[in-house]
Design a protein around this motif. Structure first.
Motif, PDB file in Angstrom:
ATOM      1  N   ARG A 119       0.828  -1.211   0.000  1.00 42.90           N
ATOM      2  CA  ARG A 119       0.000   0.000   0.000  1.00 42.90           C
ATOM      3  C   ARG A 119       0.860   1.256   0.000  1.00 42.90           C
ATOM      4  NH1 ARG A 119      -4.610  -1.453  -2.192  1.00 42.90           N
ATOM      5  NH2 ARG A 119      -5.732  -3.023  -0.961  1.00 42.90           N
ATOM      6  N   LEU A 120       1.972   1.207   0.683  1.00 35.82           N
ATOM      7  CA  LEU A 120       2.874   2.357   0.711  1.00 35.82           C
ATOM      8  C   LEU A 120       3.435   2.628  -0.678  1.00 35.82           C
ATOM      9  CD1 LEU A 120       3.951   4.277   2.937  1.00 35.82           C
ATOM     10  CD2 LEU A 120       5.943   2.789   3.107  1.00 35.82           C
ATOM     11  N   GLY A 121       3.889   1.572  -1.349  1.00 36.08           N
ATOM     12  CA  GLY A 121       4.402   1.736  -2.709  1.00 36.08           C
ATOM     13  C   GLY A 121       3.338   2.241  -3.658  1.00 36.08           C
ATOM     14  N   GLU A 122       2.131   1.734  -3.521  1.00 36.40           N
ATOM     15  CA  GLU A 122       0.996   2.177  -4.340  1.00 36.40           C
ATOM     16  C   GLU A 122       0.759   3.673  -4.166  1.00 36.40           C
ATOM     17  OE1 GLU A 122      -3.327   0.160  -4.736  1.00 36.40           O
ATOM     18  OE2 GLU A 122      -2.908   0.976  -2.734  1.00 36.40           O
ATOM     19  N   HIS A 123       0.807   4.156  -2.922  1.00 39.59           N
ATOM     20  CA  HIS A 123       0.572   5.567  -2.628  1.00 39.59           C
ATOM     21  C   HIS A 123       1.680   6.437  -3.211  1.00 39.59           C
ATOM     22  CE1 HIS A 123      -1.577   8.631  -0.359  1.00 39.59           C
ATOM     23  NE2 HIS A 123      -0.423   9.085   0.120  1.00 39.59           N
ATOM     24  N   VAL A 124       2.916   5.990  -3.077  1.00 42.42           N
ATOM     25  CA  VAL A 124       4.057   6.727  -3.623  1.00 42.42           C
ATOM     26  C   VAL A 124       3.930   6.874  -5.135  1.00 42.42           C
ATOM     27  CG1 VAL A 124       6.539   6.541  -4.093  1.00 42.42           C
ATOM     28  CG2 VAL A 124       5.682   6.218  -1.765  1.00 42.42           C
ATOM     29  N   ARG A 125       3.577   5.790  -5.814  1.00 42.22           N
ATOM     30  CA  ARG A 125       3.456   5.845  -7.285  1.00 42.22           C
ATOM     31  C   ARG A 125       2.281   6.718  -7.722  1.00 42.22           C
ATOM     32  NH1 ARG A 125       4.689   0.531  -6.249  1.00 42.22           N
ATOM     33  NH2 ARG A 125       2.515  -0.131  -6.480  1.00 42.22           N
ATOM     34  N   THR A 126       1.167   6.625  -7.019  1.00 44.70           N
ATOM     35  CA  THR A 126      -0.018   7.404  -7.379  1.00 44.70           C
ATOM     36  C   THR A 126       0.270   8.903  -7.333  1.00 44.70           C
ATOM     37  OG1 THR A 126      -1.524   5.700  -6.567  1.00 44.70           O
ATOM     38  CG2 THR A 126      -2.403   7.937  -6.715  1.00 44.70           C
ATOM     39  N   HIS A 127       1.052   9.327  -6.339  1.00 44.77           N
ATOM     40  CA  HIS A 127       1.295  10.758  -6.140  1.00 44.77           C
ATOM     41  C   HIS A 127       2.699  11.192  -6.555  1.00 44.77           C
ATOM     42  CE1 HIS A 127      -2.509  11.351  -3.971  1.00 44.77           C
ATOM     43  NE2 HIS A 127      -2.285  10.149  -3.459  1.00 44.77           N
ATOM     44  N   SER A 128       3.470  10.286  -7.139  1.00 41.58           N
ATOM     45  CA  SER A 128       4.835  10.597  -7.571  1.00 41.58           C
ATOM     46  C   SER A 128       5.639  11.247  -6.445  1.00 41.58           C
ATOM     47  CB  SER A 128       4.817  11.512  -8.808  1.00 41.58           C
ATOM     48  OG  SER A 128       4.121  10.908  -9.859  1.00 41.58           O
ATOM     49  N   LEU A 129       5.572  10.655  -5.266  1.00 42.94           N
ATOM     50  CA  LEU A 129       6.238  11.221  -4.095  1.00 42.94           C
ATOM     51  C   LEU A 129       7.728  10.928  -4.127  1.00 42.94           C
ATOM     52  CD1 LEU A 129       3.649  10.221  -1.331  1.00 42.94           C
ATOM     53  CD2 LEU A 129       3.819  12.381  -2.583  1.00 42.94           C
ATOM     54  N   ASP A 130       8.520  11.890  -3.672  1.00 40.16           N
ATOM     55  CA  ASP A 130       9.963  11.674  -3.595  1.00 40.16           C
ATOM     56  C   ASP A 130      10.417  11.333  -2.175  1.00 40.16           C
ATOM     57  OD1 ASP A 130       9.655  14.093  -2.345  1.00 40.16           O
ATOM     58  OD2 ASP A 130      10.919  15.222  -3.745  1.00 40.16           O
ATOM     59  N   ARG A 131       9.435  11.329  -1.225  1.00 40.63           N
ATOM     60  CA  ARG A 131       9.764  10.949   0.152  1.00 40.63           C
ATOM     61  C   ARG A 131       8.476  10.664   0.915  1.00 40.63           C
ATOM     62  NH1 ARG A 131      13.688  13.791   4.690  1.00 40.63           N
ATOM     63  NH2 ARG A 131      12.792  12.715   6.483  1.00 40.63           N
ATOM     64  N   VAL A 132       8.507   9.593   1.699  1.00 41.15           N
ATOM     65  CA  VAL A 132       7.481   9.351   2.710  1.00 41.15           C
ATOM     66  C   VAL A 132       8.195   8.953   3.998  1.00 41.15           C
ATOM     67  CG1 VAL A 132       5.548   8.727   1.211  1.00 41.15           C
ATOM     68  CG2 VAL A 132       7.174   6.964   1.916  1.00 41.15           C
ATOM     69  N   ASP A 133       7.627   9.355   5.117  1.00 39.17           N
ATOM     70  CA  ASP A 133       8.212   9.055   6.412  1.00 39.17           C
ATOM     71  C   ASP A 133       7.410   7.956   7.100  1.00 39.17           C
ATOM     72  OD1 ASP A 133      10.349  11.013   6.496  1.00 39.17           O
ATOM     73  OD2 ASP A 133       8.754  12.509   6.550  1.00 39.17           O
ATOM     74  N   VAL A 134       8.111   6.911   7.496  1.00 38.87           N
ATOM     75  CA  VAL A 134       7.488   5.772   8.170  1.00 38.87           C
ATOM     76  C   VAL A 134       8.041   5.705   9.586  1.00 38.87           C
ATOM     77  CG1 VAL A 134       7.081   3.289   8.139  1.00 38.87           C
ATOM     78  CG2 VAL A 134       7.293   4.552   5.976  1.00 38.87           C
ATOM     79  N   VAL A 135       7.130   5.774  10.567  1.00 41.05           N
ATOM     80  CA  VAL A 135       7.523   5.712  11.976  1.00 41.05           C
ATOM     81  C   VAL A 135       7.128   4.346  12.521  1.00 41.05           C
ATOM     82  CG1 VAL A 135       7.324   6.782  14.248  1.00 41.05           C
ATOM     83  CG2 VAL A 135       7.079   8.192  12.182  1.00 41.05           C
TER      84      VAL A 135
ATOM     85  N   SER B  54      -6.859   1.491   0.019  1.00 40.58           N
ATOM     86  CA  SER B  54      -5.588   2.164  -0.257  1.00 40.58           C
ATOM     87  C   SER B  54      -5.357   3.275   0.756  1.00 40.58           C
ATOM     88  CB  SER B  54      -5.605   2.756  -1.669  1.00 40.58           C
ATOM     89  OG  SER B  54      -6.488   3.880  -1.719  1.00 40.58           O
ATOM     90  N   PHE B  55      -4.131   3.768   0.788  1.00 40.41           N
ATOM     91  CA  PHE B  55      -3.844   4.913   1.641  1.00 40.41           C
ATOM     92  C   PHE B  55      -4.455   6.188   1.071  1.00 40.41           C
ATOM     93  CE2 PHE B  55       0.080   2.536   3.337  1.00 40.41           C
ATOM     94  CZ  PHE B  55      -0.633   2.084   4.431  1.00 40.41           C
ATOM     95  N   ASP B  56      -4.790   6.202  -0.208  1.00 39.41           N
ATOM     96  CA  ASP B  56      -5.561   7.313  -0.761  1.00 39.41           C
ATOM     97  C   ASP B  56      -6.927   7.390  -0.091  1.00 39.41           C
ATOM     98  OD1 ASP B  56      -3.510   7.866  -2.508  1.00 39.41           O
ATOM     99  OD2 ASP B  56      -4.821   8.060  -4.252  1.00 39.41           O
ATOM    100  N   ASP B  57      -7.568   6.215   0.078  1.00 35.36           N
ATOM    101  CA  ASP B  57      -8.865   6.183   0.758  1.00 35.36           C
ATOM    102  C   ASP B  57      -8.746   6.772   2.152  1.00 35.36           C
ATOM    103  OD1 ASP B  57      -9.960   4.839  -1.445  1.00 35.36           O
ATOM    104  OD2 ASP B  57      -9.469   2.873  -0.603  1.00 35.36           O
ATOM    105  N   ALA B  58      -7.671   6.390   2.858  1.00 35.17           N
ATOM    106  CA  ALA B  58      -7.458   6.881   4.223  1.00 35.17           C
ATOM    107  C   ALA B  58      -7.194   8.378   4.224  1.00 35.17           C
ATOM    108  CB  ALA B  58      -6.306   6.130   4.871  1.00 35.17           C
ATOM    109  N   ALA B  59      -6.347   8.846   3.302  1.00 35.40           N
ATOM    110  CA  ALA B  59      -6.004  10.271   3.263  1.00 35.40           C
ATOM    111  C   ALA B  59      -7.246  11.120   3.014  1.00 35.40           C
ATOM    112  CB  ALA B  59      -4.957  10.535   2.194  1.00 35.40           C
TER     113      ALA B  59
END
Length: 370
Positions: free
Chosen positions: A55-71, A297-302
């Motif tokens: 799900r994290l990879g899916e979210h990164v690709r959907t939004h073309s993110l260059d960084r996500v922070d995982v705690v 997806s994390f899009d649904d959550a966001a």
């Protein structure tokens, strides 16, 4: 007509282990309104780890993110074991093309050279909870036997603060206790040379107020003056730095300061996708979204967790752009929801005004010298 971009989350808190080896009396997970932790798996399963990474990879690709922070969080995340952490970090990095950045928040009891070497190899930053001096820390952060934990945490911090592990030393988290001397608390934290100190106000709300509401400003102002007037910089205090950033025209990356939208997604050990876990201090099920990594997806959550914006009672406040209404968990009132001022409104108003006056005085003095 342009449409706003879809909501996007950049911070993900993953509960890799749902139990703790301490019994802190103020813990919002175990000691407050929401007791759903009792029915959750103790440890996140390999399948849930894999699905979360997907799900994290899916979210990164959907939004073309260059960084996500995982705690990595808990409970106590190190109870999951370093091999489980190693596997999850590798899976997330593979799924995201290497853009996931990792940190871990721990009570410090399980820190050792061996554990820290694994975390260093994985480039996982380590934040540690420490409540100041030994007596102050041990008043609240006890083992289940009632014995204090400060000595064990101090041993772990002595290792973490070595030059070898400095690259992954994330900082210290301290819950404010009005019974503690503010300067002694700050100096006890600085003794471990943290790069950052986070002060956390006790979780509470209008229905269940924390003790001493209205007195926290004096405590924080005393620490601010000690920190701000130090002859040499000793550490960064995130609350103060972010207040100053906003007062000087910048933005804040800290939830509860400023009005920059922040969407935090939490994944529990059973794979449930939820809102910030501090909401557990409000009422049973306050963070529930009904979503799960197996089917959403994390899009649904966001989309569900997008910040509601400034509470209506704050719209005419002169410091609204700095305070931002405070943490949502601190705005709750039974029967009225979260659309209220923070329970710490008076405290934050006084603190922010004090910081503003300090900055104005110093800027004026500098201008007079030029």
């Amino acid at each position: 007509m342009e449409h706003p971009p879809p909501p996007c989350a950049r911070e993900f808190v993953v509960k890799v282990h749902s139990r703790c080896n301490l019994a802190c009396d103020y813990c919002y997970v175990y000691e407050m309104a929401d007791q759903r932790w009792r029915d959750r798996p103790v440890r996140m399963s390999a399948e849930t780890f894999e699905r979360t990474a997907f799900r994290l990879g899916e979210h990164v690709r959907t939004h073309s993110l260059d960084r996500v922070d995982v705690v990595l969080h808990g409970g106590e995340p190190l109870l999951a074991g370093v091999e489980a952490i190693r596997g999850f970090v590798a899976a997330c990095r593979a799924a995201t093309g290497g853009v996931a950045r990792f940190s871990l928040q721990t009570n410090g009891l399980l820190l050792s050279e061996e554990v820290l070497q694994v975390l260093l190899d994985l480039d996982v930053r380590v934040g540690v909870s420490l409540d100041g001096t030994a007596p102050d820390h041990d008043r609240h952060r006890t083992r289940r036997s009632g014995r204090g934990s400060h000595a064990a945490v101090a041993r772990g911090l002595e290792v973490l603060s070595q030059p070898r592990f400095r690259p992954i030393y994330g900082g210290l988290l301290c819950t404010v206790d009005l019974a503690s001397d503010p300067v002694a608390t700050y100096e006890a934290l600085v003794a471990f040379a943290p790069p950052v100190v986070d002060f956390l106000l006790p979780h509470g709300n209008w229905t269940s107020p924390p003790p001493g509401v209205g007195d926290y400003a004096d405590w924080l102002i005393t620490v601010f003056d000690r920190w701000y007037r130090a002859a040499e910089p000793e550490t960064s205090v995130r609350m103060f730095s972010e207040i100053m950033n906003v007062l000087l025209g910048g933005t804040s990356a800290l939830e509860g300061i400023g009005t920059t939208p922040t969407a935090m997604v939490v994944v529990e050990t059973d794979g449930a996708i939820e809102g910030p876990d501090q909401l557990a201090s409000a009422f049973h099920g306050a963070a529930v979204t009904g979503l799960h990594v197996a089917s959403a997806s994390f899009d649904d959550a966001a989309a569900l967790l997008a910040p509601a914006g400034l509470p209506l009672p704050c719209h005419d406040c002169e410091i609204r752009s700095v305070c931002g209404g405070g943490l949502p968990a601190h705005r709750y009132r039974a029967g009225a929801g979260f659309g209220n001022r923070t329970i710490y409104c008076a405290d934050m108003f006084r603190l922010i005004q004090h910081v503003r006056q300090r900055l104005r005085s110093d800027i004026a003095a500098l201008a007079g010298r030029s």
